[in-house]
Enzyme design. Structure first.
Site, PDB file in Angstrom:
ATOM      1  N   SER A  84       0.908  -1.120   0.206  1.00 57.93           N
ATOM      2  CA  SER A  84       0.074   0.160   0.351  1.00 57.93           C
ATOM      3  C   SER A  84       1.003   1.160   0.012  1.00 57.93           C
ATOM      4  CB  SER A  84      -0.807   0.138   1.014  1.00 57.93           C
ATOM      5  OG  SER A  84      -0.354   1.099   2.124  1.00 57.93           O
ATOM      6  N   ASP A  85      -0.063   2.680  -0.605  1.00 60.20           N
ATOM      7  CA  ASP A  85       1.214   3.561  -0.368  1.00 60.20           C
ATOM      8  C   ASP A  85       0.770   3.980   1.581  1.00 60.20           C
ATOM      9  OD1 ASP A  85       2.736   5.725  -0.006  1.00 60.20           O
ATOM     10  OD2 ASP A  85       1.911   6.506  -2.035  1.00 60.20           O
ATOM     11  N   TYR A  86       1.957   5.027   2.665  1.00 63.31           N
ATOM     12  CA  TYR A  86       1.485   5.323   2.937  1.00 63.31           C
ATOM     13  C   TYR A  86       0.484   4.639   3.777  1.00 63.31           C
ATOM     14  CZ  TYR A  86       4.170   6.441   7.469  1.00 63.31           C
ATOM     15  OH  TYR A  86       4.588   6.223   8.949  1.00 63.31           O
ATOM     16  N   SER A  89      -2.523   4.020   3.462  1.00 64.41           N
ATOM     17  CA  SER A  89      -3.696   3.902   2.364  1.00 64.41           C
ATOM     18  C   SER A  89      -4.530   3.433   2.962  1.00 64.41           C
ATOM     19  CB  SER A  89      -3.412   4.244   0.876  1.00 64.41           C
ATOM     20  OG  SER A  89      -1.790   2.901   0.512  1.00 64.41           O
TER      21      SER A  89
END
Ligand code: NOJ
Length: 742
Positions: A277-279, A281
């Site tokens: 995932s992104d940070y 997210s």
């Protein structure tokens, strides 16, 4: 698909594994999965952020317990080595950690920002740049870079346009593949390789209004024809991982998006690496209003096919209970763990000994600095050169070097350079002094920083200009104005820079503007005051020597834009591959002074207060020499579906400098079941020509290259008439026509 070795290496365990068929890796994963507890599995799916330096007691304990599969942005080699030793030797199953870091455009050797690298139109060189970054990063125990960033962006308000390759899917795909090859090398477990990460999957560059983290609404046709191709190219090049994006895509956040993560990535593309995932997210699915709470966020993300969570800890906090309650099938967990372990095996992490020390010789090696310098030189785009103002003569008596960016190492490195060191950057000023001799250079910044509004430094700058034969002015944006969370609603020069240019121009001295910025800026008025404008983006460690070479003719500009430069923010989004509309404007409609409404004339697709065209089009860039295109030739007037066409033209260097020209191939499908863009890039080639030299430049176009998605989402080439151009940019060129027949 296996990334197993094509090159044989010594008799290490890693080599034995790499040489083994993928089935051997799958068998080892089976054995591990059979022994892993649910906690250990969920640990693999979780990325830690707080290792500590030195490694904290808490982290040591957690690593032994298998709490984390990965760590993000750890700082020191020693900490990574110690943590890895604990994971391999002291955790129950000896599963290694994977250390990820944002090595976006270089590690210690800072390369130009990605948008600049794209302006080289030189995938081989960009691949070498990624290789440099991978060698340096892997020498300090980094296994995985969160790059390449391959979001198509057609909105320069979006700060992250600097991190990508621009507006075109064909070009971005070429660079995506080049970067993956460069980062991952011939084999993932080979020396100097790191796993790459195709990000941000997908559609992040289309956030509304260019406002960071905003929503993106992308019709599926556009998703498939524009935003997905670079990701597919990365996948085809064997990228090890993907990162899901922050934004919601057509109402479904990219991190919980089953359609893009499961159906397209796994179902259609058969990707077998892992998705991070992104940070935060995963946790942000709650704020999006897509998950009721953090347990629901974990539920939605895991169902969508998100393998590893970065930032938030919803997987660790909730997945176990969800499995135990029968809401999440453990098969989903096993699948994600398998994807993660597969990459760890391919990287050789299970079998390679942890090095005792970092390899300092890999950092800032002369050959790496040379690659960085070439990238900086090839990426600079000459936008204006009235009367051949550039190159400057080295015999110039006095040169005034002015501007807040002339001697700013930090700004030269640009955004996302967490490992670059200002002291290692060769600034523009230092390089010019070196080339001319310090006595010939009069330096006065004029303003302290790009955003400085004070005029206090003007008198000294004006004095320097008056005493000089010419002025080189380094202006633009500071490094902290683009990149993540740096959206702008105005794209003009910040602070007092425009006022400074005006006053300098009034001295009557020739002004050369060197623009340093991470995005297209709107700066017509300042450009009009200058004799020449060289757009150098944020050119990195070697930007100084590269730009000095360009200014004095030891190198010739050859970069071309990969984003259209708007005349004003109000034109955004503006891009070359637009549809024709039912009422296209014509060149007769040009010549409207920006910001001055004229009387409306005609009912056409244009503005009444600015031209409908960009200030500088996609593909544009001047040279010190001139190139002439002639003799367009097509191998046939018509080709059947499935056939191929050769398109060629002669390109001659008609000027005085040996130089590179980026020759571009465009097509237009004149009539189709879905309206097609007025031009689409289908090929490009960088050719070097001596003065007077003429060369035939040839492209092969297959009918498959003309394919697009129809309304039923089928990838089709439809028979019909096509225009074709061999061109120096998206607005000019030699035009021909051919037919595709049944
Ligand atoms: C957030 C950014 O969007 C992403 O590009 C980056 O890789 C991660 N943070 C990790 O730092």
């Amino acid at each position: 698909m296996s990334l197993a070795k094509s090159v044989c290496c010594s008799l290490s365990l890693a080599c034995a594994l790499a040489a083994a068929p993928p089935a051997a890796i799958e068998a080892r994963i089976d054995q591990l999965l059979a022994r892993m507890t649910l906690d250990e599995k969920i640990g693999q799916m979780s990325q830690g952020t707080a290792l500590g330096s030195p490694v904290s007691e808490r982290s040591r304990q957690q690593i032994k317990e298998g709490r984390w599969g990965s760590y993000l942005n750890t700082i020191k080699f020693e900490d990574r080595a110690e943590a890895q030793r604990i994971a391999l030797k002291e955790s129950r199953l000896g599963i290694p950690l994977i250390f990820g870091r944002d090595v976006i455009h270089g590690y210690r050797t800072v390369l130009p920002i990605p948008l600049a690298q794209a302006a080289t139109w030189d995938p081989d060189l960009v691949e070498q740049g990624a290789r440099v970054a991978a060698r340096e990063a892997s020498s300090v125990g980094i296994h995985w870079t969160f790059a390449p960033m391959i979001d198509i962006a057609r909105d320069p308000r979006w700060g992250r346009i600097s991190e990508g390759m621009g507006e075109d899917p064909y070009l971005a795909s070429a660079f995506a593949a080049a970067m993956v090859r460069g980062f991952q090398g011939p084999s993932l477990d080979g020396a100097g390789s790191v796993a790459a990460c195709a990000k941000h999957y997908v559609g992040y560059g289309a956030v509304e209004g260019g406002r960071e983290y905003n929503s993106a609404w992308i019709p599926e046709i556009l998703l498939r024809d524009l935003y997905l191709p670079p990701f597919q190219a990365a996948r085809d090049a064997g990228v090890a991982t993907f990162m899901s994006a922050f934004e919601d895509l057509n109402g479904v956040p990219a991190t919980g998006n089953e359609f893009t993560l499961r159906q397209i990535l796994r179902g259609e593309w058969h990707f077998d690496g892992f998705v991070v995932s992104d940070y935060n997210s995963v946790g942000e699915l709650v704020a999006h209003g897509y998950a009721a709470d953090h347990s629901d966020a974990a539920f939605k993300a895991v169902h969508a096919g998100l393998d590893m969570e970065m930032g938030t800890s919803d997987y660790y906090d909730h997945l176990k209970a969800l499995v135990e309650a029968g809401k999440v099938d453990v098969k989903l967990i096993d699948e994600s763990v398998r994807n993660i372990l597969r990459i760890k095996f391919r990287l050789g992490l299970f079998d390679k000994p942890v090095p005792a020390s970092a390899d300092a010789s890999a950092l800032l090696a002369p050959a790496s600095l040379e690659v960085a310098k070439r990238l900086a030189a090839e990426s600079a785009v000459l936008l204006k050169n009235e009367g051949g103002a550039l190159p400057l003569a080295k015999s110039i008596g006095k040169l005034a070097v002015i501007g807040p960016l002339a001697d700013s190492a930090r700004d030269q490195m640009g955004c996302w350079t967490i490992d670059g060191k200002s002291g290692e950057v060769r600034t523009f000023l230092a390089a010019i002094r070196e080339k001319l001799g310090a006595d010939h250079v009069l330096y006065a910044p004029g303003v302290k920083t790009p955003r400085d509004t004070s005029h206090d430094g003007f008198p000294a700058a004006l004095e320097a200009a008056r005493a000089a034969d010419a002025v080189v002015l380094f202006i633009g944006e500071d490094w902290n104005m683009d990149g993540e969370a740096r959206s702008r609603a105005f794209l003009d020069l910040p602070g007092a820079q425009a006022a400074l240019v005006k006053e300098l121009a009034a001295t009557g001295k020739p002004i050369i503007e060197v623009m340093e910025a991470g995005r297209p800026l709107t700066f017509q008025e300042t450009a009009a005051e200058a004799k020449a404008v060289l757009y150098v983006w944020n050119p990195g460690t070697m930007g100084g020597p590269a730009v000095a070479d360009l200014l004095f003719g030891d190198a010739v500009p050859s970069g071309k834009l990969t984003v259209s430069f708007p005349r004003t923010v109000g034109q955004i989004p503006i891009y070359y591959a637009h549809l024709n509309t039912g009422r296209p404007a014509s060149p007769k409609d040009l010549g409207i002074p920006p910001g001055t409404p004229v009387n409306p004339r005609g009912f056409l697709s244009k503005y009444i207060d600015v031209d409908f065209t960009p200030e500088y089009p996609f593909g544009f860039g001047l040279s010190y020499t001139t190139f002439e295109y002639s003799n367009l030739r097509l191998s046939a007037p018509a080709i059947p579906l499935g056939g191929k066409l050769t398109v060629a033209a002669d390109v001659a260097n008609t000027g005085r400098y040996e130089a590179d020209e980026v020759v571009q191939l465009y097509v237009r499908d004149l009539f189709a079941s879905v309206s097609r863009p007025v031009r689409e890039l289908k090929g490009f080639r960088r050719v070097r020509l001596k003065p007077g030299e003429k060369r035939s430049v040839e492209f092969t176009l297959a009918t498959a290259d003309l394919a697009f998605h129809n309304t039923r989402m089928q990838l089709v080439t439809e028979p019909g008439r096509f225009q074709v151009w061999i061109a120096p940019d998206s607005d000019h060129g030699l035009q021909g026509e051919f037919k595709v027949t049944e």
